[in-house]
Design a protein around this motif. Structure first.
Motif, short mmCIF file in Angstrom:
data_model
loop_
_atom_site.label_atom_id
_atom_site.label_comp_id
_atom_site.label_asym_id
_atom_site.label_seq_id
_atom_site.Cartn_x
_atom_site.Cartn_y
_atom_site.Cartn_z
N SER A 1 -0.05 -12.77 12.53
CA SER A 1 1.17 -13.53 11.87
C SER A 1 2.17 -12.42 10.98
O SER A 1 3.24 -12.78 10.50
N VAL A 2 1.73 -11.20 11.35
CA VAL A 2 2.64 -10.10 10.49
C VAL A 2 4.03 -10.17 11.19
O VAL A 2 4.29 -9.96 12.17
N TYR A 3 4.84 -10.05 10.19
CA TYR A 3 6.32 -10.24 10.31
C TYR A 3 7.13 -8.99 10.14
O TYR A 3 8.00 -8.66 10.82
N THR A 4 6.59 -8.10 9.26
CA THR A 4 7.19 -6.82 8.92
C THR A 4 6.22 -5.84 8.68
O THR A 4 5.16 -6.06 8.06
N ILE A 5 6.29 -4.57 9.28
CA ILE A 5 5.59 -3.56 8.91
C ILE A 5 6.47 -2.14 8.57
O ILE A 5 7.32 -2.01 9.37
N LYS A 6 6.06 -1.60 7.42
CA LYS A 6 7.08 -0.63 6.94
C LYS A 6 6.15 0.74 6.95
O LYS A 6 5.17 0.75 6.11
N LEU A 7 6.53 1.71 7.62
CA LEU A 7 5.63 2.94 7.64
C LEU A 7 6.77 4.34 7.40
O LEU A 7 6.44 5.35 7.41
N ASP A 8 8.02 4.02 6.55
CA ASP A 8 8.82 5.17 6.10
C ASP A 8 8.18 6.14 5.46
O ASP A 8 7.05 5.96 4.72
N ASN A 9 8.65 7.26 5.54
CA ASN A 9 8.37 8.53 4.73
C ASN A 9 6.81 8.68 4.82
O ASN A 9 6.28 8.83 3.74
N ASN A 10 6.15 8.65 6.03
CA ASN A 10 4.95 9.36 6.21
C ASN A 10 4.99 10.59 7.00
O ASN A 10 6.05 11.24 7.13
N LYS A 11 3.97 11.11 7.58
CA LYS A 11 3.73 12.78 8.12
C LYS A 11 3.52 12.35 9.36
O LYS A 11 2.88 13.24 10.36
N SER B 1 4.56 2.67 3.11
CA SER B 1 5.68 3.68 3.05
C SER B 1 5.28 4.89 2.25
O SER B 1 4.41 4.45 1.08
N ASN B 2 5.71 5.99 2.08
CA ASN B 2 5.72 7.24 1.04
C ASN B 2 4.13 7.31 0.73
O ASN B 2 3.58 7.50 -0.10
N ASN B 3 3.55 7.50 2.13
CA ASN B 3 1.99 8.00 2.12
C ASN B 3 1.91 9.16 2.82
O ASN B 3 2.82 10.11 3.07
N ASP B 4 0.67 9.64 3.17
CA ASP B 4 0.44 11.07 4.01
C ASP B 4 -0.08 10.72 5.58
O ASP B 4 -1.02 11.50 5.87
N ILE B 5 0.15 9.57 5.71
CA ILE B 5 -0.40 9.17 7.54
C ILE B 5 0.04 10.11 8.31
O ILE B 5 1.40 10.52 8.63
N LEU C 1 0.79 -1.25 0.15
CA LEU C 1 -0.06 0.05 0.09
C LEU C 1 0.79 1.28 0.25
O LEU C 1 0.39 2.46 0.43
N SER C 2 2.17 1.09 -0.67
CA SER C 2 2.98 2.26 -0.50
C SER C 2 2.73 2.98 -1.53
O SER C 2 2.03 2.60 -2.82
N SER C 3 2.91 4.45 -1.54
CA SER C 3 2.72 5.56 -2.50
C SER C 3 1.29 5.38 -2.86
O SER C 3 0.87 5.46 -4.13
N CYS C 4 0.26 5.53 -2.11
CA CYS C 4 -1.06 5.41 -2.38
C CYS C 4 -1.88 6.51 -1.76
O CYS C 4 -3.30 6.69 -1.86
N ASN C 5 -1.33 7.60 -1.41
CA ASN C 5 -1.87 8.82 -0.82
C ASN C 5 -2.63 8.58 0.33
O ASN C 5 -3.72 9.38 0.54
N ILE C 6 -2.55 7.58 0.90
CA ILE C 6 -3.03 7.21 2.24
C ILE C 6 -2.84 8.33 3.22
O ILE C 6 -2.00 8.38 3.59
N SER C 7 -3.82 8.86 3.90
CA SER C 7 -3.67 9.91 4.81
C SER C 7 -4.35 9.27 6.37
O SER C 7 -3.86 9.75 7.55
#
Length: 316
Positions: free
Chosen positions: A46-56, A29-33, A4-10
């Protein structure tokens, strides 16, 4: 795997992933959260990795990462986070790598990383950290901490002292009197990484000698005495000596006179015989009589010399 990266999610609604109990990786990553709410990642067993880089992201609810027993990699790099609330990551029993660099974090609060027994790396590089509170890194099985590129002015000698598995440390700070205990502790270790002096052209702390602290800065209104390596003992008035607290502040104007006795021996209750330098600070009572008020016994030669110079400078 959810890309869900670069999807303009806020905004991420609470429980939005609850129908994906077997998902292993989430890329946001790369959203507007802007914020992570309570229960944002609820029921992701079961989630192993969560990436939230480059948000707000500016804030993380203390229960945003609850009930994630399999999470090992959490990336929240290059956001706008200023504060990590106590217990934010405490339920991440499997977390291995936590990346929080390039944010705007100012303080590492007590309990910020409570009971992360499997953690290997915490990266806090390039934040605005000026304070690390006591017990910020307690009960961790950590091996690498990155704190470079921040605004640290003081690190308590006990900050990393009980991290027995730590072998890599990056830290930059002002190498003055306040940090003498930490400098001395660093010299006794052989960490990889970079431990440098911000006020001395980033030279390695381990390259300094005790004489390099002769002209260090001191507080204008008080002298700070840390119980360096449990080498400081204190007595108030006519009371018996005891182990000094972790930190004692002496207000200069309260003590117009000081005396020093070298090679002083005394038996301290429940501790035994100690030998060192006796420093007596005198105050004035109501009729202007000078009386002994506080006594210190320093058993570490180098630390005594630092405190002695600081006290003498302070009384001029």
């Amino acid at each position: 795997m959810e890309y869900l990266s670069s999807c303009n999610i806020s905004t991420i609604e609470t429980g939005v992933f609850s129908d994906l109990p077997r998902v292993r990786t989430i890329y946001l990553s790369n959203n507007d959260i802007f914020t992570l709410h309570k229960g944002t990642f609820r029921s992701l067993q079961s989630v192993y990795t969560i990436k939230l880089d480059n948000n707000k992201i500016t804030s993380i609810h203390p229960e945003a990462f609850r009930d994630l027993p399999s999470l090992q990699y959490l990336y929240v790099r290059n956001c706008q986070i200023t504060t990590i609330q106590q217990g934010t990551f405490q339920d991440l029993r499997s977390i291995y790598v936590l990346l929080l660099h390039d944010n705007k974090i100012t303080t590492i609060q007590e309990g910020s990383f409570l009971n992360l027994t499997r953690i290997h790396t915490i990266n806090l590089t390039n934040n605005n950290i000026s304070v690390i509170e006591e017990n910020a890194f307690i009960n961790l099985g950590i091996q690498a901490i990155f704190l470079g590129g921040s605004h640290l002015k003081f690190v308590n000698v006990d900050t990393f002292k009980h991290l027995n598995t730590l072998w890599h440390l990056d830290v930059e700070l002002v190498c003055d009197c306040k940090n003498f205990p930490f400098w001395s502790w660093i010299r006794s270790k052989s960490f990889s990484g970079s431990q440098t002096c911000l006020d001395r052209y980033n030279i390695p702390m381990s390259s300094l000698q005790s004489s390099d602290f002769d002209k260090c800065t001191i507080p204008c209104s008080a002298v700070r005495i840390d119980n360096y390596e449990e080498s400081v003992f204190i007595s108030y008035g006519k009371l018996a000596f005891k182990k000094a607290d972790d930190t004692t502040f002496i207000i200069k104007k309260d003590f117009p006179m000081m005396t020093v006795k070298n090679n002083y021996e005394i038996t301290i209750p429940k501790i035994g015989m100690k030998k060192g330098h006796l420093v007596v600070l005198y105050s004035q009572n109501a009729d202007k009589t000078i009386i002994p008020a506080v006594k210190f016994l320093f058993t570490d030669e180098n630390y005594f010399n630092i405190i002695k110079r600081t006290m003498m400078q302070s009384t001029r």
